[in-house]
Design an enzyme around this catalytic site. Structure first.
Site, PDB file in Angstrom:
ATOM      1  N   ASN A 123     -20.424 -17.638 -68.621  1.00  0.00           N
ATOM      2  CA  ASN A 123     -19.112 -17.639 -67.974  1.00  0.00           C
ATOM      3  C   ASN A 123     -19.321 -18.168 -66.561  1.00  0.00           C
ATOM      4  O   ASN A 123     -19.834 -17.460 -65.706  1.00  0.00           O
ATOM      5  CB  ASN A 123     -18.569 -16.206 -67.964  1.00  0.00           C
ATOM      6  CG  ASN A 123     -17.288 -16.067 -67.159  1.00  0.00           C
ATOM      7  OD1 ASN A 123     -16.679 -17.056 -66.774  1.00  0.00           O
ATOM      8  ND2 ASN A 123     -16.892 -14.818 -66.900  1.00  0.00           N
ATOM      9  N   TRP A 124     -18.927 -19.423 -66.339  1.00  0.00           N
ATOM     10  CA  TRP A 124     -19.170 -20.033 -65.026  1.00  0.00           C
ATOM     11  C   TRP A 124     -18.167 -19.563 -63.978  1.00  0.00           C
ATOM     12  O   TRP A 124     -18.319 -19.866 -62.795  1.00  0.00           O
ATOM     13  CB  TRP A 124     -19.150 -21.572 -65.151  1.00  0.00           C
ATOM     14  CG  TRP A 124     -20.465 -22.152 -65.588  1.00  0.00           C
ATOM     15  CD1 TRP A 124     -21.464 -21.494 -66.255  1.00  0.00           C
ATOM     16  CD2 TRP A 124     -20.941 -23.485 -65.380  1.00  0.00           C
ATOM     17  NE1 TRP A 124     -22.531 -22.337 -66.476  1.00  0.00           N
ATOM     18  CE2 TRP A 124     -22.237 -23.568 -65.958  1.00  0.00           C
ATOM     19  CE3 TRP A 124     -20.410 -24.619 -64.778  1.00  0.00           C
ATOM     20  CZ2 TRP A 124     -22.990 -24.747 -65.931  1.00  0.00           C
ATOM     21  CZ3 TRP A 124     -21.161 -25.794 -64.762  1.00  0.00           C
ATOM     22  CH2 TRP A 124     -22.444 -25.852 -65.328  1.00  0.00           C
ATOM     23  N   LYS A 125     -17.115 -18.864 -64.402  1.00  0.00           N
ATOM     24  CA  LYS A 125     -16.098 -18.373 -63.457  1.00  0.00           C
ATOM     25  C   LYS A 125     -15.611 -19.549 -62.588  1.00  0.00           C
ATOM     26  O   LYS A 125     -15.494 -20.656 -63.094  1.00  0.00           O
ATOM     27  CB  LYS A 125     -16.655 -17.210 -62.620  1.00  0.00           C
ATOM     28  CG  LYS A 125     -17.299 -16.140 -63.507  1.00  0.00           C
ATOM     29  CD  LYS A 125     -17.642 -14.876 -62.782  1.00  0.00           C
ATOM     30  CE  LYS A 125     -18.287 -13.891 -63.768  1.00  0.00           C
ATOM     31  NZ  LYS A 125     -18.519 -12.587 -63.174  1.00  0.00           N
ATOM     32  N   HIS A 182     -10.979 -10.698 -69.119  1.00  0.00           N
ATOM     33  CA  HIS A 182     -12.126 -10.410 -68.253  1.00  0.00           C
ATOM     34  C   HIS A 182     -11.680  -9.443 -67.147  1.00  0.00           C
ATOM     35  O   HIS A 182     -10.548  -9.529 -66.655  1.00  0.00           O
ATOM     36  CB  HIS A 182     -12.655 -11.708 -67.643  1.00  0.00           C
ATOM     37  CG  HIS A 182     -13.964 -11.520 -66.940  1.00  0.00           C
ATOM     38  ND1 HIS A 182     -14.037 -10.992 -65.674  1.00  0.00           N
ATOM     39  CD2 HIS A 182     -15.232 -11.742 -67.343  1.00  0.00           C
ATOM     40  CE1 HIS A 182     -15.318 -10.911 -65.331  1.00  0.00           C
ATOM     41  NE2 HIS A 182     -16.064 -11.365 -66.324  1.00  0.00           N
ATOM     42  N   GLU A 232     -12.214  -9.370 -64.110  1.00  0.00           N
ATOM     43  CA  GLU A 232     -11.743 -10.030 -62.880  1.00  0.00           C
ATOM     44  C   GLU A 232     -10.283 -10.464 -63.023  1.00  0.00           C
ATOM     45  O   GLU A 232      -9.526 -10.430 -62.063  1.00  0.00           O
ATOM     46  CB  GLU A 232     -12.667 -11.212 -62.533  1.00  0.00           C
ATOM     47  CG  GLU A 232     -13.998 -10.701 -61.987  1.00  0.00           C
ATOM     48  CD  GLU A 232     -15.182 -11.627 -62.196  1.00  0.00           C
ATOM     49  OE1 GLU A 232     -14.990 -12.807 -62.535  1.00  0.00           O
ATOM     50  OE2 GLU A 232     -16.325 -11.144 -62.032  1.00  0.00           O
ATOM     51  N   GLU A 278     -18.306  -5.175 -71.077  1.00  0.00           N
ATOM     52  CA  GLU A 278     -18.790  -5.473 -69.730  1.00  0.00           C
ATOM     53  C   GLU A 278     -18.397  -4.342 -68.793  1.00  0.00           C
ATOM     54  O   GLU A 278     -17.251  -4.301 -68.311  1.00  0.00           O
ATOM     55  CB  GLU A 278     -18.164  -6.769 -69.211  1.00  0.00           C
ATOM     56  CG  GLU A 278     -18.497  -7.993 -70.031  1.00  0.00           C
ATOM     57  CD  GLU A 278     -18.362  -9.251 -69.185  1.00  0.00           C
ATOM     58  OE1 GLU A 278     -19.380  -9.923 -68.993  1.00  0.00           O
ATOM     59  OE2 GLU A 278     -17.260  -9.539 -68.699  1.00  0.00           O
ATOM     60  N   GLY A 296     -22.089  -8.720 -61.750  1.00  0.00           N
ATOM     61  CA  GLY A 296     -22.466  -9.352 -60.478  1.00  0.00           C
ATOM     62  C   GLY A 296     -23.128  -8.413 -59.482  1.00  0.00           C
ATOM     63  O   GLY A 296     -23.250  -8.758 -58.311  1.00  0.00           O
ATOM     64  N   SER A 318     -24.760  -8.414 -65.292  1.00  0.00           N
ATOM     65  CA  SER A 318     -26.112  -8.542 -64.727  1.00  0.00           C
ATOM     66  C   SER A 318     -27.207  -8.776 -65.762  1.00  0.00           C
ATOM     67  O   SER A 318     -28.348  -8.323 -65.592  1.00  0.00           O
ATOM     68  CB  SER A 318     -26.441  -7.336 -63.841  1.00  0.00           C
ATOM     69  OG  SER A 318     -25.522  -7.276 -62.754  1.00  0.00           O
ATOM     70  N   GLY A 364     -23.641 -15.026 -63.472  1.00  0.00           N
ATOM     71  CA  GLY A 364     -24.560 -15.648 -62.519  1.00  0.00           C
ATOM     72  C   GLY A 364     -25.723 -16.397 -63.165  1.00  0.00           C
ATOM     73  O   GLY A 364     -26.023 -17.536 -62.796  1.00  0.00           O
TER      74      GLY A 364
HETATM   75  P1  PGA Z   1     -22.746 -11.388 -64.273  1.00  0.00           P
HETATM   76  O1  PGA Z   1     -21.249 -11.609 -64.837  1.00  0.00           O
HETATM   77  O2  PGA Z   1     -23.688 -11.820 -65.383  1.00  0.00           O
HETATM   78  O3  PGA Z   1     -22.826 -12.298 -63.069  1.00  0.00           O
HETATM   79  O4  PGA Z   1     -22.892  -9.951 -63.955  1.00  0.00           O
HETATM   80  C1  PGA Z   1     -20.920 -11.311 -66.167  1.00  0.00           C
HETATM   81  C2  PGA Z   1     -19.473 -11.590 -66.437  1.00  0.00           C
HETATM   82  O5  PGA Z   1     -18.632 -11.338 -65.555  1.00  0.00           O
HETATM   83  O6  PGA Z   1     -19.109 -12.073 -67.521  1.00  0.00           O
END
Ligand code: PGA
Length: 251
Positions: A12-14, A97, A99, A167, A173, A212, A234
């Site tokens: 997931n490049w966000k 997600h 976010e 998640e 993150g 993470s 990430g």
């Molecule tokens: P992260 O993000 O690997 O940077 O913790 C995971 C995600 O939000 O899908």
């Protein structure tokens, strides 16, 4: 009951990635084409600006989107429909997600409608769920996730396929991850929920862990029963990190 499912390693490049970062996908394509990598499906969900270019790069890297509008077309300035994302080369789409739930106040009902719209466009929705740190500390993680599943997972027709991503919000993150036992218990609870909802078809739904995930912890996490892959933020931005995760499968 465990069932051997082909792992899905989903990046997931966000809101990251410019055209020059497509070189990371070139590296990934080369590695997946030339090395004996473990059997798994590799997916990258870039920002929508890179979707069609990335989709044309190699067949070893599937592409997906990070969100869609619930409708298929119409007067919605700035929005993108699932059908358009499919047209641009996506085969998967992340919905719900944390976010988006936090930044855009997305509810379970909206997430379910987006998942339905994705299915109607022929995409596989990756439906995200996960508890906050306060909910984890309050021993509410499982009921919270079950409630999110109740509200966010639409009914399925025919051979429609979904993926669930667990998640924990506090692990995204942050470098923090739940201990193995907590992941194991949660994924088993999600599997039970899927079987209750979809009968035997619930056995074939892949359940990803996200939060993470990195080369140094992937081997342990991806080996936990009912962890059928990962959703990686990430560590998906650099081909070498993602390959480091892929290469832990079955190692
Ligand atoms: P992260 O993000 O690997 O940077 O913790 C995971 C995600 O939000 O899908």
């Amino acid at each position: 009951m465990t069932h051997k499912l082909t792992p899905l390693i989903a990046g997931n490049w966000k809101m990251n990635g410019l055209v020059n970062e497509l070189s990371q996908i070139e590296t990934l394509c080369d590695a997946l084409e030339n090395q004996t990598t473990p059997e798994c499906d590799v997916l990258i969900c870039p920002p929508v600006t890179l979707l069609s270019q990335m989709s044309a790069m190699c067949s070893e890297v599937l592409t997906g989107a990070q969100d869609c509008h619930v409708g298929s077309s119409g007067a919605h300035t700035g929005d993108i429909s699932a059908q358009m994302l499919s047209d641009a080369g996506a085969s998967y789409i992340i919905v719900g997600h944390s976010e988006r739930r936090a930044d855009h106040h997305e509810t379970d009902a909206l997430v379910s409608a987006k998942a339905k719209s994705a299915l109607n466009a022929g995409l596989v929705p990756i439906i995200c769920v996960g508890e906050t740190h306060a909910e984890r500390l309050g021993a509410l993680a499982i009921p919270v996730v079950e409630q999110q599943l109740n509200g966010s997972v639409p009914d399925l027709e025919g051979r429609q396929v979904i993926v669930i991503a667990y998640e924990p919000v506090w692990a995204i993150g942050t470098g923090l991850v739940p201990d193995e036992n907590n992941i194991k218990t949660m994924h088993a609870a999600i599997r039970d929920w899927l079987i209750n909802r979809f009968g035997d078809n619930g056995i074939a739904v892949r359940i990803l862990y996200g939060g993470s995930l990195k080369p140094s912890n992937a081997k342990e996490i991806l080996a936990i029963p009912h962890v059928n892959g990962g959703l990686i933020g990430g560590a998906s931005l650099k081909a070498d990190d993602l390959l480091g995760i892929i290469n832990t499968i079955g190692a």
